[in-house]
Design a protein around this motif. Structure first.
Motif: not given
Ligand code: G3P
Ligand code: MG
Length: 238
Positions: A118-124, A146-153
């Motif tokens: 999630a971290e890698k995909v959200a950042r990219l 999804i939580e990580i995507a919310r926070d990183l993207a």
């Protein structure tokens, strides 16, 4: 965040008309008039996000073993069907942008790799769609992703994705600041549709390959669909 969701989303790239999760499939969807495609993203052993659905290579490629245990040099030499390679996520994203396709990026972590994926995909995704957040929609069966995507993207829209929608989905929806609810058409209850209508949440169903079923779901209040049968729905996809 602004998101115009087309009614028809090509599932796993080109559905059944091309090898799944390949650039050929994505290009075919665009050529047939689709304005949105869904694909699945997992990490290789080297931590590279790639398009593939299963944790193992056997069903969709000529390789053997687990994606998360296969390094890039081996992974990108495989045949994912008709001589198509497994695409890098970045390649698929660039193709979608070039073709004007909305990309539904389904984060599909191998077990035990949820956070890293999630971290890698959200950042990219945040980098790739920094100037076009309405052209991407992130989803995952894994709430943590999804939580990580919310926070990183945070600028990119995201959807909750369930096989069976849990009773507390409105709470999760608010927590995740989500945009849409994606779910299995076979398990969609009228109660969920009633709640979604009340909350003004678009419901998107997978995988709908029958026009009669699609019409019935539309009549019940479903907003959009994932389909493998691009041939059946191309006329309505534009
Ligand atoms: O994201 C919708 C759909 O792709 C979920 O199911 O198993 O095809 O990834 P699956
Ligand atoms: Mg998927």
């Amino acid at each position: 965040m602004a998101l115009t969701l087309p009614r028809w989303i090509a599932h796993r790239g080109g559905g059944v008309l091309a090898p799944e999760n390949t650039l050929a499939g994505i290009r075919l969807a665009a050529a047939m008039g689709f304005r949105a495609v869904e694909f699945d993203v997992m990490l290789s052993a080297d931590g590279t996000p790639v398009l593939i659905h299963d944790e193992s290579l056997e069903r969709t490629t000529n390789g053997r073993g687990l994606v998360c245990e296969t390094g890039d040099s081996e992974l990108f030499a495989l045949d994912a069907g008709n001589g198509e390679p497994i695409p890098h996520f970045i390649e698929a994203a660039r193709v979608c942008r070039a073709l004007g396709l909305l990309a539904n990026v389904e984060i599909k972590p191998a077990a035990g790799h949820e956070r890293a994926t999630a971290e890698k995909v959200a950042r990219l995704a945040a980098e790739i769609w920094y100037d076009a957040p309405g052209q991407v929609l992130i989803s995952s069966f894994v709430p943590e992703a999804i939580e990580i995507a919310r926070d990183l993207a945070p600028a990119l829209p995201r959807s909750l994705l369930f096989e069976v929608v849990p009773a507390d989905w409105p709470v999760l929806f608010t927590q995740m600041q989500a945009t849409a609810l994606h779910c299995d058409a076979d398990h969609l209850s009228d109660e969920v549709l009633r709640q979604a209508a009340t909350l003004d949440v678009p419901v998107v169903c997978y995988t709908v390959n029958d026009p009669v079923a699609a019409q019935a779901l539309l009549n019940r209040g479903v907003s959009a669909f994932f389909t493998d049968r691009l041939d059946l729905f191309a006329a309505q996809a534009g």
